[in-house]
Scaffold this active site. Structure first.
Site, PDB file in Angstrom:
ATOM      1  N   HIS A  99       0.853  -1.197   0.000  1.00  0.00           N
ATOM      2  CA  HIS A  99       0.000   0.000   0.000  1.00  0.00           C
ATOM      3  C   HIS A  99       0.882   1.238   0.000  1.00  0.00           C
ATOM      4  CE1 HIS A  99       0.781  -1.257   4.131  1.00  0.00           C
ATOM      5  NE2 HIS A  99       0.839   0.030   4.420  1.00  0.00           N
TER       6      HIS A  99
ATOM      7  N   HIS B  54       1.010   5.245   1.227  1.00  0.00           N
ATOM      8  CA  HIS B  54       0.453   6.264   2.118  1.00  0.00           C
ATOM      9  C   HIS B  54       0.438   7.619   1.406  1.00  0.00           C
ATOM     10  CE1 HIS B  54       0.984   3.964   5.997  1.00  0.00           C
ATOM     11  NE2 HIS B  54       1.880   3.331   5.271  1.00  0.00           N
TER      12      HIS B  54
HETATM   13  P1  5GP Z   1       2.361   0.179   7.149  1.00  0.00           P
HETATM   14  O1  5GP Z   1       2.911   0.245   8.535  1.00  0.00           O
HETATM   15  O2  5GP Z   1       2.155  -1.293   6.808  1.00  0.00           O
HETATM   16  O3  5GP Z   1       3.091   0.949   6.109  1.00  0.00           O
HETATM   17  O4  5GP Z   1       0.945   0.872   7.215  1.00  0.00           O
HETATM   18  C1  5GP Z   1      -0.212   0.244   7.638  1.00  0.00           C
HETATM   19  C2  5GP Z   1      -1.204   1.333   7.891  1.00  0.00           C
HETATM   20  O5  5GP Z   1      -2.465   0.722   7.998  1.00  0.00           O
HETATM   21  C3  5GP Z   1      -0.967   2.107   9.191  1.00  0.00           C
HETATM   22  O6  5GP Z   1      -0.838   3.473   8.888  1.00  0.00           O
HETATM   23  C4  5GP Z   1      -2.178   1.786  10.036  1.00  0.00           C
HETATM   24  O7  5GP Z   1      -2.622   2.909  10.754  1.00  0.00           O
HETATM   25  C5  5GP Z   1      -3.206   1.363   9.004  1.00  0.00           C
HETATM   26  N1  5GP Z   1      -4.164   0.365   9.461  1.00  0.00           N
HETATM   27  C6  5GP Z   1      -3.946  -0.685  10.288  1.00  0.00           C
HETATM   28  N2  5GP Z   1      -5.079  -1.405  10.427  1.00  0.00           N
HETATM   29  C7  5GP Z   1      -6.015  -0.787   9.673  1.00  0.00           C
HETATM   30  C8  5GP Z   1      -7.404  -1.060   9.416  1.00  0.00           C
HETATM   31  O8  5GP Z   1      -7.987  -2.011   9.915  1.00  0.00           O
HETATM   32  N3  5GP Z   1      -8.046  -0.221   8.565  1.00  0.00           N
HETATM   33  C9  5GP Z   1      -7.425   0.859   7.990  1.00  0.00           C
HETATM   34  N4  5GP Z   1      -8.155   1.621   7.195  1.00  0.00           N
HETATM   35  N5  5GP Z   1      -6.145   1.168   8.235  1.00  0.00           N
HETATM   36  C10 5GP Z   1      -5.438   0.333   9.048  1.00  0.00           C
END
Ligand code: 5GP
Length: 144
Positions: free
Chosen positions: A102, A104
């Protein structure tokens, strides 16, 4: 990295978990981050299962980045921003916490620190309002 079909983003993509969706097409889905680093923090995902940048078919990256640009334009229109941070994390050591690729999109304001990554759960009613604002901005920009 092995792809876990039960990661939270896979569930959202299947419709088995809720999300504040702001954009969808054949290849990508975008929704608000539930623990936003700033108002309007949005995530853009490819629909194809891939844990990180190394695992995805390169052909899926073009559509993904096109959606990132579209949604970032909407975020810039809908939320106050002096700049827009676009980031993508690969592996726990890089801070990745959900193992479906994903991107951001985070609005940034001069002199205002962002909330730390994945810490504070937002009020669902505020997220619903922000999603509405962003969908409206995307509609305006697309001329819909
Ligand atoms: P990463 O750390 O993998 O780059 O980002 C994961 C993102 O997903 C984090 O910013 C976190 O806040 C978000 N996140 C975690 N669980 C959920 C969820 O259940 N729904 C949504 N919409 N975002 C989530």
């Amino acid at each position: 990295m092995a792809y876990d079909n039960d990661n939270i983003f896979a569930k959202i993509l299947r419709g088995d978990a809720p999300a504040h969706t702001v954009y969808e097409d054949d290849h990508t889905l975008a929704f608000l981050d539930v623990m936003p680093q700033a108002d309007g923090h949005t995530l853009v995902l490819p629909k194809t299962p891939a844990a990180n940048i190394f695992d995805i078919d390169p052909g899926a990256l073009g559509p993904l980045m096109c959606t990132v640009q579209t949604v970032a334009r909407g975020v810039r229109e809908a939320f106050p921003a002096d700049g827009i941070r676009i980031s993508q994390l690969n592996g726990p050591a890089a801070g990745q916490t959900v193992f479906h690729l994903h991107v951001h999109i985070i609005p940034c304001l001069e002199g205002r620190p962002r909330t730390p990554h994945a810490t504070n759960m937002a009020d669902p009613s505020v997220l619903a309002e922000h999603a509405e604002q962003l969908r409206a901005a995307l509609d305006r920009l697309s001329g819909a």
